[in-house]
Design an enzyme around this catalytic site. Structure first.
Site, PDB file in Angstrom:
ATOM      1  N   SER A   1       0.827  -1.182  -0.111  1.00  0.00           N
ATOM      2  CA  SER A   1      -0.054   0.095   0.009  1.00  0.00           C
ATOM      3  C   SER A   1       0.839   1.277  -0.018  1.00  0.00           C
ATOM      4  O   SER A   1       2.002   1.503   0.740  1.00  0.00           O
ATOM      5  CB  SER A   1      -1.003   0.093   1.175  1.00  0.00           C
ATOM      6  OG  SER A   1      -1.652   1.148   1.421  1.00  0.00           O
ATOM      7  N   LEU A   2       0.550   2.353  -0.797  1.00  0.00           N
ATOM      8  CA  LEU A   2       1.020   3.745  -0.874  1.00  0.00           C
ATOM      9  C   LEU A   2       0.460   4.692  -0.120  1.00  0.00           C
ATOM     10  O   LEU A   2       0.612   5.778  -0.045  1.00  0.00           O
ATOM     11  CB  LEU A   2       1.237   3.989  -2.277  1.00  0.00           C
ATOM     12  CG  LEU A   2       2.064   3.173  -3.045  1.00  0.00           C
ATOM     13  CD1 LEU A   2       2.140   3.786  -4.638  1.00  0.00           C
ATOM     14  CD2 LEU A   2       3.244   3.146  -2.944  1.00  0.00           C
ATOM     15  N   GLY A  49     -16.875  -6.840  -7.455  1.00  0.00           N
ATOM     16  CA  GLY A  49     -16.776  -6.458  -6.005  1.00  0.00           C
ATOM     17  C   GLY A  49     -17.065  -5.319  -5.387  1.00  0.00           C
ATOM     18  O   GLY A  49     -17.744  -4.486  -5.828  1.00  0.00           O
ATOM     19  N   GLY A  50     -16.154  -4.971  -4.529  1.00  0.00           N
ATOM     20  CA  GLY A  50     -16.648  -3.932  -3.393  1.00  0.00           C
ATOM     21  C   GLY A  50     -16.204  -2.649  -4.445  1.00  0.00           C
ATOM     22  O   GLY A  50     -17.089  -1.732  -4.407  1.00  0.00           O
ATOM     23  N   ARG A  80     -17.304 -11.844 -14.431  1.00  0.00           N
ATOM     24  CA  ARG A  80     -16.886 -13.446 -14.621  1.00  0.00           C
ATOM     25  C   ARG A  80     -17.792 -14.049 -13.905  1.00  0.00           C
ATOM     26  O   ARG A  80     -17.746 -15.346 -14.340  1.00  0.00           O
ATOM     27  CB  ARG A  80     -15.374 -13.418 -14.293  1.00  0.00           C
ATOM     28  CG  ARG A  80     -14.440 -12.509 -15.157  1.00  0.00           C
ATOM     29  CD  ARG A  80     -13.148 -12.472 -14.528  1.00  0.00           C
ATOM     30  NE  ARG A  80     -12.958 -11.840 -13.212  1.00  0.00           N
ATOM     31  CZ  ARG A  80     -12.278 -12.081 -12.349  1.00  0.00           C
ATOM     32  NH1 ARG A  80     -10.843 -12.822 -12.759  1.00  0.00           N
ATOM     33  NH2 ARG A  80     -12.118 -11.414 -10.906  1.00  0.00           N
ATOM     34  N   TYR A 140      -3.006   0.042 -10.535  1.00  0.00           N
ATOM     35  CA  TYR A 140      -1.853   0.976 -10.848  1.00  0.00           C
ATOM     36  C   TYR A 140      -0.741   0.045 -11.103  1.00  0.00           C
ATOM     37  O   TYR A 140       0.517   0.842 -11.227  1.00  0.00           O
ATOM     38  CB  TYR A 140      -1.658   2.076  -9.883  1.00  0.00           C
ATOM     39  CG  TYR A 140      -1.664   1.783  -8.472  1.00  0.00           C
ATOM     40  CD1 TYR A 140      -0.264   1.402  -7.854  1.00  0.00           C
ATOM     41  CD2 TYR A 140      -2.612   1.648  -7.576  1.00  0.00           C
ATOM     42  CE1 TYR A 140      -0.361   1.329  -6.770  1.00  0.00           C
ATOM     43  CE2 TYR A 140      -2.618   1.329  -6.276  1.00  0.00           C
ATOM     44  CZ  TYR A 140      -1.139   1.157  -5.705  1.00  0.00           C
ATOM     45  OH  TYR A 140      -1.150   0.825  -4.363  1.00  0.00           O
ATOM     46  N   LYS A 167     -14.038  -4.044   3.284  1.00  0.00           N
ATOM     47  CA  LYS A 167     -15.005  -3.030   3.028  1.00  0.00           C
ATOM     48  C   LYS A 167     -16.474  -3.245   3.364  1.00  0.00           C
ATOM     49  O   LYS A 167     -17.271  -2.291   3.740  1.00  0.00           O
ATOM     50  CB  LYS A 167     -14.898  -2.557   1.385  1.00  0.00           C
ATOM     51  CG  LYS A 167     -13.374  -2.260   1.106  1.00  0.00           C
ATOM     52  CD  LYS A 167     -13.479  -1.452  -0.305  1.00  0.00           C
ATOM     53  CE  LYS A 167     -12.196  -0.975  -0.627  1.00  0.00           C
ATOM     54  NZ  LYS A 167     -12.183  -0.437  -2.253  1.00  0.00           N
TER      55      LYS A 167
END
Length: 291
Positions: free
Chosen positions: A23-24, A146-147, A169, A234, A74
C-alpha cells in the site's frame, strides 16, 4: 527511547487490509500530515483479515482518528460503524472509518467521491443546477462485481447515469450487485464476461477487476471515440487494456488517480483540516510510484 527533540505521536491513522505491504497510502497521508504541520500525527499499514477487523477496531485507543480500509474489509467496515453516509449504505461497502467524539465509528466510502472527481475532470457527467445544459445521461460500463464495482455504480449514479452496463466473470457477482443498483436508482444491464467486447460502446469504462483479468480484452474491443477508460489498477502500469486505450486515443486514468482522490477526503475527515494539501500528497505518491 524517544529523544527530547522528537515530537510525540498524539494521533494515529492507518490503512488495513490483507495483503497490505504494497500500500502507498502511508506515503500519501504522512506527506499530508507533514505539509499541514500535523507533527504529532502518524499513519501506518496494518495487515488484517476480515475476521480480525472487529477485534482490531475494538482495541484501538482514543489516539486513533481513523482507518482506511481496502480489500477484503470494505463490507465488514460498514458493519462495524455506528453510523454511515447514505452513499456508503447504498453501495454496501465502506473504505473509511472515522472515530467520533463518543468513541463510535462513522463509515464513508471515499472511493465513490474519488471516482466522481476523476471522471468529472475527464469531462464526464451531467451538468446540474438551474442553468445546467440538457445532456444525455452518461453511458457507463463497469467491469467486475466486487466492492470497487459497487463504488463505481454509486459514482455512475452521482455522475447522472440512469443505466449502467455491468460485466462480470461470475453470474453470482451480477446477482449481488442487483440490490445495490436498486438502492442507487440505477437500471443495470448485466453481461457475462464472454460478451465483454459488446460493452465498450460507452462514454466511460471503469475496470475494477484484479490484475490480469482484463488483459485478454486488449486486442478485441473497439473504443468509443472521446470515451474515458478508468482502471482501478496501478501496478503494473499500464495494463494491456490501458495501453490499448491509449493507442486508440482514449483518455486513460489509473488507480493512482483514484488512490490520491479518495485519500484527500479521508485526510480531511481524519484530521479536520478543511482542505488536504493535495500538491504535497500527489508529489509524494508520484515519487513512490516511480521507485
Amino acid at each position: 527511547m524517544q529523544s527530547q527533540d522528537e515530537t510525540p505521536i498524539t494521533r494515529k491513522a492507518a490503512v488495513c487490509g490483507k495483503p497490505i505491504a504494497h500500500s502507498l497510502s502511508p506515503v500519501i497521508h504522512n506527506a499530508g500530515f507533514a505539509a499541514a504541520g500535523l507533527t504529532g500525527w502518524s499513519y501506518e499499514a496494518i495487515e488484517c483479515a476480515e475476521s480480525e477487523l472487529p477485534d482490531l477496531v475494538a482495541g484501538l485507543g482514543p489516539e486513533w482518528a481513523g482507518l482506511s480500509l481496502t480489500m477484503p474489509l470494505k463490507e465488514a467496515a460498514l458493519r462495524i460503524a455506528a453510523v454511515a453516509t447514505p452513499v456508503a449504505i447504498a453501495a454496501g461497502v465502506a473504505n473509511t472509518l472515522v472515530r467520533q467524539d463518543d468513541g463510535s465509528w462513522h463509515a464513508d466510502n471515499t472511493d465513490i467521491g474519488g471516482m466522481v472527481r476523476v471522471l468529472r475532470e475527464a469531462g464526464l457527467g451531467v451538468s446540474r443546477g438551474r442553468h445546467a445544459r440538457k445532456e444525455a445521461p452518461p453511458r457507463i460500463t463497469v467491469l467486475g462485481g466486487g466492492g470497487t464495482a459497487r463504488a463505481a455504480l454509486a459514482a455512475a449514479s452521482e455522475l447522472g447515469a440512469s443505466a449502467v452496463t455491468v460485466v462480470t466473470r461470475r453470474a453470482e457477482a451480477r446477482d449481488e450487485l442487483a440490490p445495490v443498483a436498486v438502492a442507487l436508482g440505477l437500471t443495470v444491464e448485466s453481461l457475462p464476461w464472454s460478451r465483454a467486447g459488446e460493452a465498450f460502446d460507452a462514454d466511460a469504462v471503469i475496470s475494477t477487476v484484479p490484475k490480469g483479468a482484463a488483459d485478454e480484452l486488449a486486442g478485441v474491443v473497439s473504443w468509443q471515440p472521446g470515451s474515458v477508460y478508468f482502471d482501478a489498477l496501478y501496478d503494473p502500469w499500464p495494463t494491456p487494456l490501458a495501453a490499448a486505450a491509449m493507442k486508440a486515443g482514449v483518455t486513460v486514468h489509473s488507480g493512482l488517480d483514484l488512490l490520491l482522490a479518495q485519500a484527500l477526503s479521508q485526510f480531511e475527515q481524519f484530521t479536520g483540516v478543511p482542505e488536504a494539501p493535495e500538491a504535497a500528497m500527489k508529489a509524494a505518491l508520484d515519487e513512490a510510484a516511480r521507485l
